[in-house]
Design a protein around this motif. Sequence first.
Motif, PDB file in Angstrom:
ATOM      1  N   GLU A 112       9.526  -2.058  -9.983  1.00 41.76           N
ATOM      2  CA  GLU A 112       8.185  -1.630 -10.401  1.00 41.76           C
ATOM      3  C   GLU A 112       7.625  -0.510  -9.520  1.00 41.76           C
ATOM      4  OE1 GLU A 112       5.883  -5.191 -10.121  1.00 41.76           O
ATOM      5  OE2 GLU A 112       7.095  -6.244 -11.607  1.00 41.76           O
ATOM      6  N   THR A 113       7.810  -0.642  -8.207  1.00 39.04           N
ATOM      7  CA  THR A 113       7.175   0.284  -7.263  1.00 39.04           C
ATOM      8  C   THR A 113       8.055   1.469  -6.905  1.00 39.04           C
ATOM      9  OG1 THR A 113       8.037  -0.905  -5.336  1.00 39.04           O
ATOM     10  CG2 THR A 113       5.897  -1.630  -6.207  1.00 39.04           C
ATOM     11  N   ARG A 114       9.367   1.367  -7.188  1.00 41.44           N
ATOM     12  CA  ARG A 114      10.358   2.367  -6.784  1.00 41.44           C
ATOM     13  C   ARG A 114      10.544   2.387  -5.266  1.00 41.44           C
ATOM     14  NH1 ARG A 114      12.946   1.776 -10.462  1.00 41.44           N
ATOM     15  NH2 ARG A 114      14.255   3.580  -9.931  1.00 41.44           N
ATOM     16  N   LEU A 115      10.147   1.317  -4.591  1.00 39.15           N
ATOM     17  CA  LEU A 115      10.405   1.187  -3.160  1.00 39.15           C
ATOM     18  C   LEU A 115      11.774   0.541  -2.945  1.00 39.15           C
ATOM     19  CD1 LEU A 115       6.959  -0.119  -1.853  1.00 39.15           C
ATOM     20  CD2 LEU A 115       7.945   2.149  -1.454  1.00 39.15           C
ATOM     21  N   PRO A 116      12.556   1.029  -1.984  1.00 38.23           N
ATOM     22  CA  PRO A 116      13.873   0.435  -1.735  1.00 38.23           C
ATOM     23  C   PRO A 116      13.753  -0.961  -1.139  1.00 38.23           C
ATOM     24  CG  PRO A 116      13.359   2.045  -0.048  1.00 38.23           C
ATOM     25  CD  PRO A 116      12.270   2.153  -1.080  1.00 38.23           C
ATOM     26  N   LEU A 117      14.858  -1.683  -1.192  1.00 37.05           N
ATOM     27  CA  LEU A 117      14.940  -3.040  -0.658  1.00 37.05           C
ATOM     28  C   LEU A 117      15.650  -3.049   0.692  1.00 37.05           C
ATOM     29  CD1 LEU A 117      16.107  -4.780  -3.939  1.00 37.05           C
ATOM     30  CD2 LEU A 117      13.990  -5.343  -2.743  1.00 37.05           C
ATOM     31  N   MET A 118      15.154  -3.864   1.618  1.00 34.12           N
ATOM     32  CA  MET A 118      15.853  -4.162   2.859  1.00 34.12           C
ATOM     33  C   MET A 118      16.328  -5.602   2.736  1.00 34.12           C
ATOM     34  SD  MET A 118      16.938  -3.326   5.880  1.00 34.12           S
ATOM     35  CE  MET A 118      16.137  -1.745   6.242  1.00 34.12           C
ATOM     36  N   ILE A 119      17.646  -5.771   2.504  1.00 32.92           N
ATOM     37  CA  ILE A 119      18.170  -7.075   2.082  1.00 32.92           C
ATOM     38  C   ILE A 119      18.900  -7.791   3.211  1.00 32.92           C
ATOM     39  CG2 ILE A 119      19.733  -8.251   0.506  1.00 32.92           C
ATOM     40  CD1 ILE A 119      19.217  -6.094  -1.540  1.00 32.92           C
ATOM     41  N   HIS A 120      18.467  -9.017   3.451  1.00 36.59           N
ATOM     42  CA  HIS A 120      19.109  -9.947   4.380  1.00 36.59           C
ATOM     43  C   HIS A 120      19.963 -10.909   3.552  1.00 36.59           C
ATOM     44  CE1 HIS A 120      18.952 -13.084   7.728  1.00 36.59           C
ATOM     45  NE2 HIS A 120      19.221 -13.836   6.670  1.00 36.59           N
ATOM     46  N   THR A 159       0.842  -1.192   0.000  1.00 35.85           N
ATOM     47  CA  THR A 159       0.000   0.000   0.000  1.00 35.85           C
ATOM     48  C   THR A 159       0.883   1.250   0.000  1.00 35.85           C
ATOM     49  OG1 THR A 159      -0.041   0.188   2.402  1.00 35.85           O
ATOM     50  CG2 THR A 159      -1.672  -1.282   1.382  1.00 35.85           C
ATOM     51  N   PRO A 160       0.292   2.428  -0.212  1.00 33.00           N
ATOM     52  CA  PRO A 160       1.095   3.663  -0.203  1.00 33.00           C
ATOM     53  C   PRO A 160       1.805   3.947   1.119  1.00 33.00           C
ATOM     54  CG  PRO A 160      -1.007   4.043  -1.295  1.00 33.00           C
ATOM     55  CD  PRO A 160      -1.080   2.673  -0.702  1.00 33.00           C
ATOM     56  N   ALA A 161       1.358   3.339   2.218  1.00 32.34           N
ATOM     57  CA  ALA A 161       2.010   3.572   3.515  1.00 32.34           C
ATOM     58  C   ALA A 161       3.347   2.857   3.632  1.00 32.34           C
ATOM     59  CB  ALA A 161       1.087   3.112   4.645  1.00 32.34           C
ATOM     60  N   VAL A 162       3.561   1.835   2.834  1.00 36.73           N
ATOM     61  CA  VAL A 162       4.767   1.012   2.923  1.00 36.73           C
ATOM     62  C   VAL A 162       5.965   1.781   2.377  1.00 36.73           C
ATOM     63  CG1 VAL A 162       5.859  -1.093   2.045  1.00 36.73           C
ATOM     64  CG2 VAL A 162       3.475  -1.148   2.831  1.00 36.73           C
ATOM     65  N   ILE A 163       7.083   1.766   3.150  1.00 32.41           N
ATOM     66  CA  ILE A 163       8.258   2.544   2.737  1.00 32.41           C
ATOM     67  C   ILE A 163       9.349   1.704   2.086  1.00 32.41           C
ATOM     68  CG2 ILE A 163       7.868   4.300   4.500  1.00 32.41           C
ATOM     69  CD1 ILE A 163      10.374   2.961   5.956  1.00 32.41           C
ATOM     70  N   ALA A 164       9.248   0.360   2.170  1.00 33.02           N
ATOM     71  CA  ALA A 164      10.300  -0.493   1.599  1.00 33.02           C
ATOM     72  C   ALA A 164       9.805  -1.920   1.468  1.00 33.02           C
ATOM     73  CB  ALA A 164      11.554  -0.461   2.467  1.00 33.02           C
ATOM     74  N   ILE A 165      10.529  -2.688   0.672  1.00 37.03           N
ATOM     75  CA  ILE A 165      10.271  -4.115   0.501  1.00 37.03           C
ATOM     76  C   ILE A 165      11.321  -4.856   1.322  1.00 37.03           C
ATOM     77  CG2 ILE A 165      10.278  -6.013  -1.160  1.00 37.03           C
ATOM     78  CD1 ILE A 165       9.339  -3.806  -3.227  1.00 37.03           C
TER      79      ILE A 165
END
Length: 266
Positions: free
Chosen positions: A130-138, A94-100
């Motif tokens: 696609e979303t232009r949301l940054p990644l939080m990578i483990h 949703t629009p509230a989400v800041i990252a994947i």
Amino acid sequence: MENQYFSGTMNWIDTHCHLDGEEFDADRAAVVDRARQAGVDKVFVPAVDLASSLRIPALCRQFPSFCYPMVGLHPEEVRGDWRQQLEDVKSCLTPAVIAIGEVGLDFYWSREFENEQLEAFEQQVLWSVETRLPLMIHCRKAQNEMVAILKRYEQQLPGGVFHCFTGNEVEARQLLQFDRFVLGIGGVLTFKKSHLPEVLPQVVPLDRIVIETDAPYMAPVPMRGQRNEPAFTLYVLQKLAAAYGVTEQTVADATNAAVARVFGVK
């Protein structure tokens, strides 16, 4: 934690805290209060599966302008009906989400689901494109495989965080080649046997670092062995300042600027 940990007017951000975990069920509001008193201005909350991707946005609404949600499928959750779960997680964007996040690869314990993890990670990398949301990578014991996937989309990715970096100079340089990404540094920095205080100043510019807890895990010295919480990021910030030979305010300013650049959150 008493008021002697209060840092004054200086503020910074905990970019990775599992505040939705059951470890915080008894005193979550108090944890948030202690974080604010310590100087933490915001806390970013990653998901690991569908259940957490559903509950974290609701939790963050309880602490507006302080807690910010991510959604994603953690590599250790890639098993069973993971394809359906991945599809359902995507519907939480949703629009509230800041990252994947928290997404990535983990071959530390087993490579049983290696191919599935690679596929799931690449799909979530594509969500970022696609979303232009940054990644939080483990990433554990899989840096070469992770880098190979990211290389395919390097020019298209908006950026992200390599969470819980604990590597050496060579590994740091390999990650820093992704110039829109930063390294997440947490409690390991303070551990007696950690080489990070030497590694980071040698190869990692301060503006390529963000601060994190990974709470409730990996509490920093002198809180090691306790449940970690966002207020304890003060010790990470202090150790970074000592390692780089700069003021704590300089670290706060640099890491906050990195957060704003990567996440678009100020």
